[in-house]
Design an enzyme around this catalytic site. Structure first.
Site, PDB file in Angstrom:
ATOM      1  N   ARG A 146       0.810  -1.225   0.000  1.00 46.43           N
ATOM      2  CA  ARG A 146       0.000   0.000   0.000  1.00 46.43           C
ATOM      3  C   ARG A 146       0.839   1.269   0.000  1.00 46.43           C
ATOM      4  NH1 ARG A 146      -4.047  -0.852   4.782  1.00 46.43           N
ATOM      5  NH2 ARG A 146      -2.649  -2.576   5.289  1.00 46.43           N
ATOM      6  N   GLN A 197      12.889 -15.451   6.351  1.00 45.99           N
ATOM      7  CA  GLN A 197      11.650 -16.244   6.411  1.00 45.99           C
ATOM      8  C   GLN A 197      11.537 -17.053   5.116  1.00 45.99           C
ATOM      9  OE1 GLN A 197       8.131 -14.042   7.461  1.00 45.99           O
ATOM     10  NE2 GLN A 197       6.807 -15.865   7.364  1.00 45.99           N
TER      11      GLN A 197
HETATM   12  C1  UD1 Z   1      -1.167  -8.826  12.711  1.00 44.88           C
HETATM   13  C2  UD1 Z   1      -1.829  -9.686  13.777  1.00 44.88           C
HETATM   14  C3  UD1 Z   1      -3.080  -8.966  14.279  1.00 44.88           C
HETATM   15  C4  UD1 Z   1      -2.728  -7.594  14.804  1.00 44.88           C
HETATM   16  C5  UD1 Z   1      -1.967  -6.809  13.740  1.00 44.88           C
HETATM   17  C6  UD1 Z   1      -1.455  -5.521  14.311  1.00 44.88           C
HETATM   18  C7  UD1 Z   1      -1.332 -11.989  13.226  1.00 44.88           C
HETATM   19  C8  UD1 Z   1      -1.835 -13.226  12.614  1.00 44.88           C
HETATM   20  N1  UD1 Z   1      -2.152 -10.965  13.230  1.00 44.88           N
HETATM   21  O1  UD1 Z   1      -2.066  -8.623  11.647  1.00 44.88           O
HETATM   22  O2  UD1 Z   1      -3.709  -9.714  15.309  1.00 44.88           O
HETATM   23  O3  UD1 Z   1      -3.879  -6.900  15.202  1.00 44.88           O
HETATM   24  O4  UD1 Z   1      -0.838  -7.564  13.267  1.00 44.88           O
HETATM   25  O5  UD1 Z   1      -0.925  -4.732  13.282  1.00 44.88           O
HETATM   26  O6  UD1 Z   1      -0.220 -11.957  13.715  1.00 44.88           O
HETATM   27  N2  UD1 Z   1       5.243 -10.297   8.886  1.00 44.88           N
HETATM   28  C9  UD1 Z   1       6.312 -11.127   8.663  1.00 44.88           C
HETATM   29  N3  UD1 Z   1       6.113 -12.303   8.041  1.00 44.88           N
HETATM   30  C10 UD1 Z   1       4.878 -12.695   7.618  1.00 44.88           C
HETATM   31  C11 UD1 Z   1       3.787 -11.836   7.863  1.00 44.88           C
HETATM   32  C12 UD1 Z   1       3.995 -10.652   8.507  1.00 44.88           C
HETATM   33  O7  UD1 Z   1       7.445 -10.797   9.029  1.00 44.88           O
HETATM   34  O8  UD1 Z   1       4.778 -13.785   7.060  1.00 44.88           O
HETATM   35  C13 UD1 Z   1       5.466  -9.016   9.556  1.00 44.88           C
HETATM   36  C14 UD1 Z   1       5.099  -7.821   8.687  1.00 44.88           C
HETATM   37  O9  UD1 Z   1       6.231  -7.351   7.978  1.00 44.88           O
HETATM   38  C15 UD1 Z   1       4.630  -6.805   9.702  1.00 44.88           C
HETATM   39  C16 UD1 Z   1       4.050  -7.656  10.822  1.00 44.88           C
HETATM   40  O10 UD1 Z   1       4.607  -8.946  10.665  1.00 44.88           O
HETATM   41  O11 UD1 Z   1       5.688  -6.055  10.236  1.00 44.88           O
HETATM   42  C17 UD1 Z   1       2.545  -7.733  10.773  1.00 44.88           C
HETATM   43  O12 UD1 Z   1       2.123  -8.193   9.521  1.00 44.88           O
HETATM   44  P1  UD1 Z   1       0.743  -7.719   8.918  1.00 44.88           P
HETATM   45  O13 UD1 Z   1       0.471  -8.527   7.730  1.00 44.88           O
HETATM   46  O14 UD1 Z   1       0.713  -6.250   8.821  1.00 44.88           O
HETATM   47  O15 UD1 Z   1      -0.233  -8.080  10.130  1.00 44.88           O
HETATM   48  P2  UD1 Z   1      -1.625  -8.737  10.105  1.00 44.88           P
HETATM   49  O16 UD1 Z   1      -1.473 -10.177   9.758  1.00 44.88           O
HETATM   50  O17 UD1 Z   1      -2.525  -7.901   9.327  1.00 44.88           O
END
Ligand code: UD1
Ligand code: CA
Length: 490
Positions: free
Chosen positions: A21, A81
């Site tokens: 985004r 990852q």
């Molecule tokens: C996640 C949480 C949600 C919380 C929200 C807060 C989970 C399943 N959900 O949501 O409960 O309210 O954050 O913002 O954890 N990332 C990785 N590897 C991945 C996926 C994500 O490193 O495979 C990192 C992203 O770069 C980011 C963070 O984790 O910094 C959160 O990822 P994002 O996809 O924004 O969070 P949500 O899954 O939407």
């Protein structure tokens, strides 16, 4: 609480996500506010806890992110990852990389939550330790919880589990306590619970949030710490949020400096990076932007409309309507208005660089003045020297740059041009319009004499009828009238 109790074994910063985004060629977490990247803010907040290990999980734009992280914090462990998606998998690969870590507390944070402070993390960790929890999650109660994971609690208020927006029932979506994604865990309990997390959910991801429910079902203590400072758990997903977070960060920085004794006339138009150092009784006028490693001494006044990058301003100096980079301005010196100081300008104490001056790579001694309209580059100027209006160091021969060396107590006439390499000795003078090609000895006067031609009545002959010609004719008549009267009188 002993310091040990809040010193975690590790902090894991999640930064593998793509951040689409932002619509940017630059990875989201490398976008900056307050002069520091988002992931830089995350690392600094984490480092403040003095963890034994600090790991950052990367995947999207892996090499670029890793290089940036290592430049910011060389001791960080970079963890890759794999293809398995989800925050749970991200933490799992980090724990695999930290395999020797068998006990203690591990903190999980995100790379895109830039206002989070060490203080709030420390509160989370102390609470985690004091309560003897297996997991403590940082939460917030918000007006609009859309998109976040919701914290589900039992009748007695204890935390049951976290459900993601996409997996939640309508009733669960009505809950307004959200998961920030920031946690403290017991390492052993976390390893065990993560091994049992699957990916049977709406997104087919391995959710870190699932460990809360698993631990609770195992009879482990899980708890939530609710913060009232929502900015600290807010992430930047697009440039609108980035700007809002940047503005709030600036508000906090400016407020902090005012509490330390800095006068900020207009906090709204004053921007100060996180690494800037100020002193008490500094005055910042409206439209002042202080970037990088800028430092300002006691009693100095900066602004209005001034941008300083990596510039040191001495005590009691004034810097007005100026753009300066990589420069040093001495105590009590004065710069501006409308002045452009480029890299390696060093102005001595009580010195002056005045209006419409450009400088670069120049060292100017104490009390020397370059008051109006000029350029000084690749030069050295001694003490108590006065550089006249409109002087120029002609430092570039089209191929190479050369130095101009001007001594102390020198006086230069208006419009002097120094053809470098050239030097002017102590106490020497230059005449107006001098073009200095040869070295001037101490105490000498150098002038450049070109014959001055005067072509009488040229305007009346060549520009007849113009206002100038009319004025000239009138002036001449007046003179001849006056002289004939005088002649008649004698
Ligand atoms: C996640 C949480 C949600 C919380 C929200 C807060 C989970 C399943 N959900 O949501 O409960 O309210 O954050 O913002 O954890 N990332 C990785 N590897 C991945 C996926 C994500 O490193 O495979 C990192 C992203 O770069 C980011 C963070 O984790 O910094 C959160 O990822 P994002 O996809 O924004 O969070 P949500 O899954 O939407
Ligand atoms: Ca998110």
């Amino acid at each position: 609480m002993s310091a040990d109790a809040i010193q975690p074994a590790a902090v894991i910063v999640l930064a593998a996500g793509e951040g689409t985004r932002m619509k940017s060629a630059t990875p989201k977490i490398l976008h900056a506010i307050g002069g520091r990247s988002m992931v830089g803010h995350a690392i600094d907040a984490a480092s403040g806890l003095h963890p034994h290990r600090l790991a950052v999980v990367v995947r999207h734009e892996r090499d670029r992110v890793a290089a940036h992280v290592l430049e910011h914090a060389p001791d960080t462990a970079i963890v890759d990852q794999d293809d398995v998606p989800g925050t749970g998998r991200a933490v799992e690969v980090a724990l695999e990389a930290l395999e020797d870590m068998t006990h203690g507390t591990v903190v999980v944070t995100y790379g895109d939550v830039p206002l989070l402070t060490t203080e709030l993390l420390a509160e989370l960790v102390s609470r985690h330790a004091a309560e003897g929890n297996a997991a403590t999650v940082l939460t917030a109660k918000v007006a609009d919880p859309t998109g976040y994971g919701r914290v589900l609690r039992a009748q007695d208020g204890s935390v049951l589990r976290i459900v993601e927006q996409k997996d939640a029932s309508e009733e669960e979506r009505a809950v307004n306590e959200i998961n920030s994604g920031i946690y403290a865990f017991g390492v052993a309990e976390l390893r065990e619970a993560l091994a049992r997390v699957g990916s049977q959910n709406a997104q087919g991801e391995k959710y870190l949030t699932d460990v809360i429910g698993i631990m609770r079902a195992d009879g482990d203590r899980v708890s939530a710490a609710v913060t009232t400072d929502q900015w600290q758990v807010e992430g930047a997903n697009d440039r609108v949020q980035l700007a809002a977070l940047g503005k709030e960060l600036n508000r906090r920085i400016v407020t902090g400096w005012m509490r330390e004794g800095v006068t900020v006339v207009d906090p709204e138009t004053t921007w100060i990076d996180v690494d800037v150092a100020l002193t008490r009784d500094v005055t910042l006028l409206p439209g002042t932007y202080l970037h990088g490693r800028t430092a300002i001494g006691e009693g100095a006044t900066v602004g209005p409309d001034t941008t300083l990058v990596d510039t040191v301003v001495g005590p009691r100096a004034t810097v007005k309507r100026t753009d300066a980079t990589g420069s040093r301005i001495g105590a009590g010196a004065s710069v501006g208005p409308f002045t452009y100081l480029r890299k390696d300008t060093v102005l001595g104490p009580e010195g002056k660089i005045g209006a419409f001056y450009e400088t670069k790579n120049v060292t100017i001694g104490a009390r020397s003045k370059l008051s109006h309209l000029g350029y000084a580059g690749d030069a050295e100027i001694g003490e108590d020297t006065n550089i006249g209006c409109g002087n120029i160091t002609s430092n570039y021969d089209g191929v190479n740059k050369h130095r101009t060396v001007i001594g102390s107590q020198v006086r230069t006439g208006a419009g002097t041009v120094f053809i470098a390499p050239v030097s002017v000795g102590d106490g020497a003078y230059t005449g107006a319009g001098a073009v200095v090609r040869r070295d001037v000895p101490a105490g000498a006067l150098t002038i450049t004499q070109a014959p001055q031609a005067i072509n009488e009545d040229w305007v009346q002959r060549k520009r007849p009828g113009t206002p100038a010609a009319v004025a000239a004719t009138l002036a001449k008549q007046t003179i001849s009238d006056t002289s004939s009267t005088t002649e008649n009188g004698h």
